[in-house]
Design a protein around this motif. Structure first.
Motif, PDB file in Angstrom:
ATOM      1  N   THR A 128       0.817  -1.217   0.000  1.00 34.06           N
ATOM      2  CA  THR A 128       0.000   0.000   0.000  1.00 34.06           C
ATOM      3  C   THR A 128       0.850   1.266   0.000  1.00 34.06           C
ATOM      4  O   THR A 128       0.331   2.349  -0.259  1.00 34.06           O
ATOM      5  CB  THR A 128      -0.973   0.054   1.193  1.00 34.06           C
ATOM      6  OG1 THR A 128      -0.236   0.182   2.401  1.00 34.06           O
ATOM      7  CG2 THR A 128      -1.892  -1.155   1.220  1.00 34.06           C
ATOM      8  N   THR A 129       2.135   1.143   0.277  1.00 37.35           N
ATOM      9  CA  THR A 129       3.030   2.297   0.210  1.00 37.35           C
ATOM     10  C   THR A 129       3.510   2.546  -1.212  1.00 37.35           C
ATOM     11  O   THR A 129       4.241   3.506  -1.460  1.00 37.35           O
ATOM     12  CB  THR A 129       4.262   2.113   1.121  1.00 37.35           C
ATOM     13  OG1 THR A 129       5.090   1.078   0.584  1.00 37.35           O
ATOM     14  CG2 THR A 129       3.863   1.804   2.554  1.00 37.35           C
TER      15      THR A 129
ATOM     16  N   VAL B 114       2.701  -1.196   8.665  1.00 30.54           N
ATOM     17  CA  VAL B 114       4.101  -0.827   8.427  1.00 30.54           C
ATOM     18  C   VAL B 114       4.536   0.057   9.581  1.00 30.54           C
ATOM     19  O   VAL B 114       3.869   1.038   9.907  1.00 30.54           O
ATOM     20  CB  VAL B 114       4.247  -0.086   7.080  1.00 30.54           C
ATOM     21  CG1 VAL B 114       5.670   0.433   6.896  1.00 30.54           C
ATOM     22  CG2 VAL B 114       3.850  -1.008   5.924  1.00 30.54           C
ATOM     23  N   ILE B 115       5.678  -0.298  10.194  1.00 30.09           N
ATOM     24  CA  ILE B 115       6.179   0.523  11.299  1.00 30.09           C
ATOM     25  C   ILE B 115       7.466   1.253  10.930  1.00 30.09           C
ATOM     26  O   ILE B 115       7.912   2.127  11.659  1.00 30.09           O
ATOM     27  CB  ILE B 115       6.359  -0.309  12.596  1.00 30.09           C
ATOM     28  CG1 ILE B 115       7.326  -1.466  12.402  1.00 30.09           C
ATOM     29  CG2 ILE B 115       5.002  -0.808  13.089  1.00 30.09           C
ATOM     30  CD1 ILE B 115       7.662  -2.214  13.682  1.00 30.09           C
ATOM     31  N   HIS B 116       8.063   0.885   9.779  1.00 28.69           N
ATOM     32  CA  HIS B 116       9.218   1.614   9.236  1.00 28.69           C
ATOM     33  C   HIS B 116       9.113   1.563   7.722  1.00 28.69           C
ATOM     34  O   HIS B 116       9.027   0.485   7.137  1.00 28.69           O
ATOM     35  CB  HIS B 116      10.541   0.995   9.689  1.00 28.69           C
ATOM     36  CG  HIS B 116      11.719   1.496   8.908  1.00 28.69           C
ATOM     37  ND1 HIS B 116      12.207   2.773   9.048  1.00 28.69           N
ATOM     38  CD2 HIS B 116      12.480   0.898   7.959  1.00 28.69           C
ATOM     39  CE1 HIS B 116      13.236   2.934   8.218  1.00 28.69           C
ATOM     40  NE2 HIS B 116      13.413   1.807   7.553  1.00 28.69           N
ATOM     41  N   ASN B 117       9.099   2.718   7.090  1.00 24.90           N
ATOM     42  CA  ASN B 117       8.973   2.816   5.635  1.00 24.90           C
ATOM     43  C   ASN B 117      10.210   3.495   5.075  1.00 24.90           C
ATOM     44  O   ASN B 117      10.234   4.705   4.891  1.00 24.90           O
ATOM     45  CB  ASN B 117       7.697   3.594   5.282  1.00 24.90           C
ATOM     46  CG  ASN B 117       7.434   3.646   3.798  1.00 24.90           C
ATOM     47  OD1 ASN B 117       8.192   3.117   2.991  1.00 24.90           O
ATOM     48  ND2 ASN B 117       6.347   4.297   3.430  1.00 24.90           N
TER      49      ASN B 117
ATOM     50  N   THR C 279      14.353  -0.726   2.845  1.00 18.80           N
ATOM     51  CA  THR C 279      13.678  -1.746   3.653  1.00 18.80           C
ATOM     52  C   THR C 279      12.431  -1.166   4.305  1.00 18.80           C
ATOM     53  O   THR C 279      12.338   0.040   4.550  1.00 18.80           O
ATOM     54  CB  THR C 279      14.593  -2.313   4.765  1.00 18.80           C
ATOM     55  OG1 THR C 279      14.958  -1.260   5.663  1.00 18.80           O
ATOM     56  CG2 THR C 279      15.826  -2.997   4.195  1.00 18.80           C
ATOM     57  N   LEU C 280      11.488  -2.068   4.581  1.00 21.92           N
ATOM     58  CA  LEU C 280      10.303  -1.737   5.365  1.00 21.92           C
ATOM     59  C   LEU C 280      10.222  -2.758   6.487  1.00 21.92           C
ATOM     60  O   LEU C 280      10.647  -3.903   6.321  1.00 21.92           O
ATOM     61  CB  LEU C 280       9.024  -1.814   4.533  1.00 21.92           C
ATOM     62  CG  LEU C 280       8.737  -0.631   3.598  1.00 21.92           C
ATOM     63  CD1 LEU C 280       9.550  -0.729   2.340  1.00 21.92           C
ATOM     64  CD2 LEU C 280       7.269  -0.584   3.275  1.00 21.92           C
ATOM     65  N   VAL C 281       9.706  -2.339   7.624  1.00 17.26           N
ATOM     66  CA  VAL C 281       9.451  -3.247   8.744  1.00 17.26           C
ATOM     67  C   VAL C 281       7.957  -3.181   9.017  1.00 17.26           C
ATOM     68  O   VAL C 281       7.369  -2.097   9.048  1.00 17.26           O
ATOM     69  CB  VAL C 281      10.256  -2.866  10.003  1.00 17.26           C
ATOM     70  CG1 VAL C 281       9.907  -3.784  11.167  1.00 17.26           C
ATOM     71  CG2 VAL C 281      11.755  -2.898   9.710  1.00 17.26           C
ATOM     72  N   ALA C 282       7.358  -4.366   9.188  1.00 21.40           N
ATOM     73  CA  ALA C 282       5.922  -4.431   9.463  1.00 21.40           C
ATOM     74  C   ALA C 282       5.685  -5.396  10.607  1.00 21.40           C
ATOM     75  O   ALA C 282       6.540  -6.232  10.930  1.00 21.40           O
ATOM     76  CB  ALA C 282       5.163  -4.876   8.215  1.00 21.40           C
ATOM     77  N   GLU C 283       4.511  -5.275  11.207  1.00 15.69           N
ATOM     78  CA  GLU C 283       4.120  -6.205  12.258  1.00 15.69           C
ATOM     79  C   GLU C 283       2.662  -6.567  12.070  1.00 15.69           C
ATOM     80  O   GLU C 283       1.918  -5.864  11.373  1.00 15.69           O
ATOM     81  CB  GLU C 283       4.387  -5.626  13.648  1.00 15.69           C
ATOM     82  CG  GLU C 283       3.638  -4.362  13.971  1.00 15.69           C
ATOM     83  CD  GLU C 283       4.033  -3.779  15.332  1.00 15.69           C
ATOM     84  OE1 GLU C 283       5.054  -4.203  15.905  1.00 15.69           O
ATOM     85  OE2 GLU C 283       3.305  -2.898  15.803  1.00 15.69           O
TER      86      GLU C 283
END
Length: 142
Positions: A69-70, A99-102, A106-110
């Motif tokens: 979605t980003t 997403v908690i880091h965009n 890299t992206l970080v999601a939970e």
């Protein structure tokens, strides 16, 4: 961005996702909600509870959709899963990915996966690597 994406028939066009019967409930910028049934003899292990692989697939998929979605195409680099309690059929699980880091690379999601009573079944976090961007609505997620 989110306006590049459209929901069509409420599911992702992916044979594996179809096999596990995952459905998109909602998407927003950096977030997604999916559901998946826990059906006996399809999603279960020998103890008649949701197989860890089916839960991992749901977690990976909902976080991947949240990343998409980003506007970024991603692949999973690393994923950590905490199995909290079993889910037994018949049950429909809901997965809430965000997403908690965009970042640019890299992206970080939970995600939290819960049962129909709201009990936490699984908590996960993953790092995704950006391999490109979505350039047209035809490439968008369902």
């Amino acid at each position: 961005m989110i306006n590049e994406f459209r929901l069509v028939k409420g599911h992702l066009e992916n044979p594996f996702v179809d096999l596990l019967e995952m459905k998109i409930v909602e998407v927003g910028e950096g977030k997604a909600t999916l559901t998946m049934p826990v059906a006996a003899n399809k999603h279960t292990n020998l103890y008649n509870t949701a197989h860890g692989g089916s839960l991992a697939s749901l977690a990976d998929t909902v976080m991947g959709v949240a990343c998409a979605t980003t506007g970024k195409k991603v692949v999973t680099l690393d994923m950590n899963l905490n199995f909290i309690r079993p889910a037994t059929p018949p049950e429909t699980l809901s997965a809430f990915g965000r997403v908690i880091h965009n970042g640019n690379h890299t992206l970080v999601a939970e995600t939290d996966i819960v049962d129909s009573m709201g009990n936490l079944i699984l908590k996960a976090r993953a790092t995704f690597f950006v391999v490109g961007t979505f350039s047209a609505a035809s490439e968008a997620i369902e």
